[in-house]
Design a protein around this motif. Structure first.
Motif, PDB file in Angstrom:
ATOM      1  N   LYS A 133      82.895  57.538   2.611  1.00  0.00           N
ATOM      2  CA  LYS A 133      81.825  58.434   3.068  1.00  0.00           C
ATOM      3  C   LYS A 133      80.456  57.823   2.766  1.00  0.00           C
ATOM      4  O   LYS A 133      79.535  57.893   3.593  1.00  0.00           O
ATOM      5  CB  LYS A 133      81.965  59.801   2.403  1.00  0.00           C
ATOM      6  N   LYS A 134      80.302  57.249   1.590  1.00  0.00           N
ATOM      7  CA  LYS A 134      79.033  56.591   1.250  1.00  0.00           C
ATOM      8  C   LYS A 134      78.806  55.385   2.154  1.00  0.00           C
ATOM      9  O   LYS A 134      77.671  55.108   2.571  1.00  0.00           O
ATOM     10  CB  LYS A 134      79.036  56.185  -0.222  1.00  0.00           C
ATOM     11  N   GLU A 135      79.863  54.673   2.457  1.00  0.00           N
ATOM     12  CA  GLU A 135      79.778  53.543   3.395  1.00  0.00           C
ATOM     13  C   GLU A 135      79.283  54.025   4.753  1.00  0.00           C
ATOM     14  O   GLU A 135      78.398  53.408   5.369  1.00  0.00           O
ATOM     15  CB  GLU A 135      81.149  52.884   3.525  1.00  0.00           C
ATOM     16  N   THR A 136      79.813  55.154   5.215  1.00  0.00           N
ATOM     17  CA  THR A 136      79.407  55.717   6.505  1.00  0.00           C
ATOM     18  C   THR A 136      77.933  56.113   6.496  1.00  0.00           C
ATOM     19  O   THR A 136      77.206  55.867   7.466  1.00  0.00           O
ATOM     20  CB  THR A 136      80.282  56.940   6.851  1.00  0.00           C
ATOM     21  N   LEU A 137      77.503  56.746   5.399  1.00  0.00           N
ATOM     22  CA  LEU A 137      76.092  57.136   5.288  1.00  0.00           C
ATOM     23  C   LEU A 137      75.172  55.922   5.401  1.00  0.00           C
ATOM     24  O   LEU A 137      74.148  55.962   6.086  1.00  0.00           O
ATOM     25  CB  LEU A 137      75.857  57.840   3.943  1.00  0.00           C
ATOM     26  N   LEU A 138      75.547  54.842   4.711  1.00  0.00           N
ATOM     27  CA  LEU A 138      74.729  53.634   4.749  1.00  0.00           C
ATOM     28  C   LEU A 138      74.672  53.061   6.159  1.00  0.00           C
ATOM     29  O   LEU A 138      73.589  52.731   6.669  1.00  0.00           O
ATOM     30  CB  LEU A 138      75.298  52.602   3.774  1.00  0.00           C
ATOM     31  N   LYS A 139      75.807  52.960   6.813  1.00  0.00           N
ATOM     32  CA  LYS A 139      75.856  52.380   8.159  1.00  0.00           C
ATOM     33  C   LYS A 139      75.151  53.259   9.181  1.00  0.00           C
ATOM     34  O   LYS A 139      74.620  52.758  10.180  1.00  0.00           O
ATOM     35  CB  LYS A 139      77.312  52.160   8.572  1.00  0.00           C
ATOM     36  N   ALA A 140      75.138  54.572   8.928  1.00  0.00           N
ATOM     37  CA  ALA A 140      74.485  55.495   9.863  1.00  0.00           C
ATOM     38  C   ALA A 140      72.977  55.577   9.628  1.00  0.00           C
ATOM     39  O   ALA A 140      72.282  56.303  10.345  1.00  0.00           O
ATOM     40  CB  ALA A 140      75.101  56.889   9.726  1.00  0.00           C
ATOM     41  N   GLY A 141      72.482  54.873   8.632  1.00  0.00           N
ATOM     42  CA  GLY A 141      71.042  54.890   8.358  1.00  0.00           C
ATOM     43  C   GLY A 141      70.581  56.064   7.525  1.00  0.00           C
ATOM     44  O   GLY A 141      69.381  56.279   7.348  1.00  0.00           O
ATOM     45  N   GLN A 142      71.536  56.844   6.977  1.00  0.00           N
ATOM     46  CA  GLN A 142      71.179  57.991   6.121  1.00  0.00           C
ATOM     47  C   GLN A 142      71.016  57.493   4.680  1.00  0.00           C
ATOM     48  O   GLN A 142      71.751  57.868   3.759  1.00  0.00           O
ATOM     49  CB  GLN A 142      72.272  59.064   6.205  1.00  0.00           C
ATOM     50  N   THR A 143      70.006  56.655   4.483  1.00  0.00           N
ATOM     51  CA  THR A 143      69.857  55.975   3.193  1.00  0.00           C
ATOM     52  C   THR A 143      69.455  56.929   2.066  1.00  0.00           C
ATOM     53  O   THR A 143      69.851  56.730   0.920  1.00  0.00           O
ATOM     54  CB  THR A 143      68.818  54.839   3.308  1.00  0.00           C
ATOM     55  N   GLU A 144      68.662  57.958   2.386  1.00  0.00           N
ATOM     56  CA  GLU A 144      68.271  58.911   1.344  1.00  0.00           C
ATOM     57  C   GLU A 144      69.488  59.704   0.871  1.00  0.00           C
ATOM     58  O   GLU A 144      69.660  59.948  -0.327  1.00  0.00           O
ATOM     59  CB  GLU A 144      67.185  59.861   1.874  1.00  0.00           C
ATOM     60  N   MET A 145      70.323  60.123   1.815  1.00  0.00           N
ATOM     61  CA  MET A 145      71.533  60.850   1.465  1.00  0.00           C
ATOM     62  C   MET A 145      72.494  59.939   0.714  1.00  0.00           C
ATOM     63  O   MET A 145      73.166  60.367  -0.232  1.00  0.00           O
ATOM     64  CB  MET A 145      72.191  61.391   2.735  1.00  0.00           C
ATOM     65  N   PHE A 146      72.563  58.683   1.125  1.00  0.00           N
ATOM     66  CA  PHE A 146      73.416  57.703   0.453  1.00  0.00           C
ATOM     67  C   PHE A 146      72.980  57.530  -0.998  1.00  0.00           C
ATOM     68  O   PHE A 146      73.797  57.593  -1.923  1.00  0.00           O
ATOM     69  CB  PHE A 146      73.347  56.362   1.193  1.00  0.00           C
ATOM     70  N   ARG A 147      71.697  57.328  -1.212  1.00  0.00           N
ATOM     71  CA  ARG A 147      71.185  57.127  -2.570  1.00  0.00           C
ATOM     72  C   ARG A 147      71.417  58.367  -3.424  1.00  0.00           C
ATOM     73  O   ARG A 147      71.832  58.277  -4.587  1.00  0.00           O
ATOM     74  CB  ARG A 147      69.691  56.793  -2.524  1.00  0.00           C
ATOM     75  N   TYR A 148      71.165  59.544  -2.860  1.00  0.00           N
ATOM     76  CA  TYR A 148      71.359  60.789  -3.606  1.00  0.00           C
ATOM     77  C   TYR A 148      72.823  60.965  -3.994  1.00  0.00           C
ATOM     78  O   TYR A 148      73.140  61.403  -5.105  1.00  0.00           O
ATOM     79  CB  TYR A 148      70.894  61.968  -2.746  1.00  0.00           C
ATOM     80  N   ALA A 149      73.731  60.600  -3.089  1.00  0.00           N
ATOM     81  CA  ALA A 149      75.164  60.724  -3.371  1.00  0.00           C
ATOM     82  C   ALA A 149      75.579  59.819  -4.522  1.00  0.00           C
ATOM     83  O   ALA A 149      76.444  60.170  -5.318  1.00  0.00           O
ATOM     84  CB  ALA A 149      75.968  60.395  -2.121  1.00  0.00           C
ATOM     85  N   VAL A 150      74.941  58.654  -4.628  1.00  0.00           N
ATOM     86  CA  VAL A 150      75.289  57.706  -5.697  1.00  0.00           C
ATOM     87  C   VAL A 150      74.748  58.171  -7.039  1.00  0.00           C
ATOM     88  O   VAL A 150      75.462  58.182  -8.042  1.00  0.00           O
ATOM     89  CB  VAL A 150      74.760  56.293  -5.367  1.00  0.00           C
ATOM     90  N   ILE A 151      73.484  58.574  -7.091  1.00  0.00           N
ATOM     91  CA  ILE A 151      72.861  58.865  -8.388  1.00  0.00           C
ATOM     92  C   ILE A 151      73.177  60.266  -8.902  1.00  0.00           C
ATOM     93  O   ILE A 151      73.079  60.535 -10.100  1.00  0.00           O
ATOM     94  CB  ILE A 151      71.333  58.671  -8.330  1.00  0.00           C
TER      95      ILE A 151
END
Length: 312
Positions: A133-151
């Motif tokens: 899911k995080k991989e998908t967020l990154l590839k889809a350009g949802q970088t803010e959501m990706f970063r929030y999901a990680v931290i």
């Protein structure tokens, strides 16, 4: 005015070895003394080995784990396998990264293009190698959501259907924390979180703040109802325990002392007299009276029902 000044910083080298992604961290130290040449030192302190499936091992020197200083490494200790349980001790945010990076193909396949989006390389690489899911967020350009999901370790599964709606409609989640809160509020009020109208707002802050106010008003109404129900219950209990004293009055034709006959009256007494008698209706051994002159409150009196003496 210092005659001796010391400073230190980390830098990292991102490289590969036998199919593993390797993060190497070095501590550089500098000592400056008045009238002398600067002295520099450098030593490797941590290596992260990351497998293509995201599993990791850390090789590091010993360090003081129970200290506020994160750079107290034991210089004489060997670079050896350490426990992954102390992640914070080894997840270093380096001051500088060597610009030439070697990257395993699995990371490029999973969306790495050179930017870490304010994450450490360890956080970034393990996220896209272990979580689709995080991989998908990154590839889809949802970088803010990706970063929030990680931290934040947010449960992406809880929001995933709404996230897919955003991706499908080309909506960029600019503030991930606020957006997740919005989805929770929408669910609370029974709105369709699969509808672009709700999960893709033009003005996220405006819609979020409106729902927050609505929820706060709802909570206040619920609390008011709870207080009302509790007051009714307290009034019944107070009448049951102290009702036989109601109507009792003492006077010397100047001062009039009467029993307080309701919880509401007792709370008003406490408010007007600026003390804590408002909650005394729960005291089983006390009888609370109010003393007035010409209708003006002058004192509140607590009498013990055991000794029939004035307590305060």
């Amino acid at each position: 005015r210092k005659r001796v000044f010391r400073d230190s910083a980390y830098y990292e080298i991102i490289t590969t070895r036998k199919g593993y992604q390797v993060l190497r961290y070095f501590m550089v130290g500098a000592t400056y003394k008045v009238g002398q040449k600067a002295e520099y030192s450098i030593r490797e302190v941590v290596q992260w080995w990351i497998a293509p499936n995201g599993k990791t091992e850390v090789i590091a020197r010993l360090r003081a784990m129970h200290t506020m200083y994160y750079d107290l490494w034991t210089e004489w200790s060997d670079m050896d396998l350490r426990s992954n349980k102390m992640l914070k001790a080894y997840n270093i945010d380096a001051y500088k990264t060597y610009p030439a990076m070697r990257i395993i193909p699995e990371l490029r396949r999973n969306g790495f293009k050179g930017a870490f989006h304010e994450l450490t390389p360890y956080e970034f690489f393990t996220a896209i190698l272990t979580d689709s899911k995080k991989e998908t967020l990154l590839k889809a350009g949802q970088t803010e959501m990706f970063r929030y999901a990680v931290i934040s370790n947010v449960n992406l599964h809880e929001y995933w259907n709404s996230i897919k709606i955003c991706i499908r409609n080309g909506y960029h989640i600019a503030d991930a924390s606020m957006w997740c809160d919005l989805v929770r509020l929408l669910r609370h009020f029974g709105k369709d979180t699969h509808c672009p109208k709700y999960v893709c707002p033009t003005d996220l802050k405006k819609v979020h703040d409106r729902l927050v106010r609505k929820r706060e008003e709802q909570i206040e109404r619920e609390r008011a109802e709870q207080r009302r129900e509790q007051l009714v219950k307290d009034e019944k209990n107070y009448l049951k325990s102290k009702g036989k004293f109601f109507g009792l009055v003492f006077t010397d034709n100047l001062i009039l002392v009467k029993v307080i006959e309701s919880v509401a009256e007792m709370q008003l007494e406490g408010k007007l007299m600026h003390h804590c008698v408002g909650s005394y209706h729960k005291r089983t051994d006390s009888l609370i009276l109010s003393a007035t002159i010409d209708g003006k409150r002058i004192e509140t009196v607590e009498v013990s029902l055991t000794t029939f003496k004035v307590v305060q």
